[in-house]
Design an enzyme around this catalytic site. Structure first.
Site, PDB file in Angstrom:
ATOM      1  CB  SER A 101      -0.971  -0.067   1.185  1.00 17.38           C
ATOM      2  OG  SER A 101      -1.962   0.909   1.078  1.00 17.38           O
ATOM      3  CG  ASP A 151      -7.436  -2.218  -3.316  1.00 18.11           C
ATOM      4  OD1 ASP A 151      -7.949  -1.272  -2.685  1.00 18.11           O
ATOM      5  OD2 ASP A 151      -6.249  -2.543  -3.202  1.00 18.11           O
ATOM      6  CG  HIS A 182      -6.112  -1.810   0.266  1.00 15.34           C
ATOM      7  ND1 HIS A 182      -5.555  -1.422  -0.939  1.00 15.34           N
ATOM      8  CD2 HIS A 182      -5.337  -1.232   1.221  1.00 15.34           C
ATOM      9  CE1 HIS A 182      -4.513  -0.637  -0.725  1.00 15.34           C
ATOM     10  NE2 HIS A 182      -4.349  -0.509   0.581  1.00 15.34           N
TER      11      HIS A 182
HETATM   12  C1  MLT Z   1      -2.868   4.174   2.034  1.00 17.75           C
HETATM   13  O1  MLT Z   1      -3.686   4.487   2.872  1.00 17.75           O
HETATM   14  O2  MLT Z   1      -1.818   3.632   2.331  1.00 17.75           O
HETATM   15  C2  MLT Z   1      -3.212   4.474   0.631  1.00 17.75           C
HETATM   16  O3  MLT Z   1      -4.011   3.533   0.124  1.00 17.75           O
HETATM   17  C3  MLT Z   1      -2.013   4.564  -0.210  1.00 17.75           C
HETATM   18  C4  MLT Z   1      -1.266   5.806   0.046  1.00 17.75           C
HETATM   19  O4  MLT Z   1      -1.798   6.744   0.610  1.00 17.75           O
HETATM   20  O5  MLT Z   1      -0.080   5.835  -0.319  1.00 17.75           O
END
Ligand code: MLT
Length: 203
Positions: A101, A151, A182
């Site tokens: 992520s 996702d 996700h």
């Molecule tokens: C997260 O919350 O990590 C997002 O999905 C990705 C990001 O903000 O880089």
């Protein structure tokens, strides 16, 4: 950067672990150990905090990144890798980024900013981190991407766009898009292990 270095076999690569938002440097250690129990581990905590949650760069809102900070933090991480390889004595050209992520997004940003900052990358649920720049050629590099069809943060069109952008840099991409969301799934870990063994360790 706050980090841990766990030395294993010196003739194996070194995993650079990059956690998701709100995670810590400990989160991905079991995943790295499943992929290659003999690879050393350099695991880093994101330098930015958002409501107490660690991240690798600032965002303006969910999915909208602060590009100035992204570039600053990407450069910082790239320089940290140079320093850590000197400090711990690992081969600078044997680093494999493994990110989930937000951590996968800064790893993608490394590939889009610096030639050969890492040897290869395993990216779980990445987005396109930055668009309007000229990416360096990375011919010969291999990247594995794990994504989920449902996702809510990264739709399949964005995953496909990222694959095409990497391919335009000469990167060979293998992707697994599961029916999942996700969360990181066991199938993605198993498939990335297979990819690692055939493309990186060439067993
Ligand atoms: C997260 O919350 O990590 C997002 O999905 C990705 C990001 O903000 O880089």
């Amino acid at each position: 950067m706050q980090h841990r270095y766990i030395e294993k076999e010196t003739d194996h690569p070194v995993f650079l672990l990059l956690h998701g938002t709100g995670g810590s440097e400990n989160d991905l250690i079991p995943v790295a150990e499943m992929i290659d129990p003999d690879a050393s581990i350099l695991t880093v905590r994101g330098n930015v905090t958002e409501n107490g949650m660690a991240r690798f760069f600032k965002r303006l809102e969910e999915g909208v990144f602060d590009e100035e900070d992204l570039i600053k933090q990407t450069t910082h991480l790239h320089e940290f890798l140079d320093e850590a390889s000197t400090q711990y004595g690992f081969k600078r050209d044997e680093v494999i980024a493994l990110g989930y992520s937000n951590g996968a997004n800064i790893a993608g940003s490394l590939l889009m900013h610096f030639k050969h900052s890492v040897r290869a990358a395993i990216l779980y649920h990445p987005m396109v981190p930055i668009r309007d720049i000229t990416y360096p050629d990375q011919t010969g590099m291999h990247v594995f991407i794990g994504a989920g069809e449902k996702d809510p943060l990264v739709d399949v069109a964005e995953t496909n766009e990222l694959i095409e952008r990497f391919q335009s840099q000469g990167i060979e991409v293998e992707a697994l898009i599961t029916a999942g969301s996700h969360q990181l799934t066991h199938d993605e870990i198993a498939k990335s292990k297979q990819w690692y063994e055939s493309m990186i360790r060439k067993k």
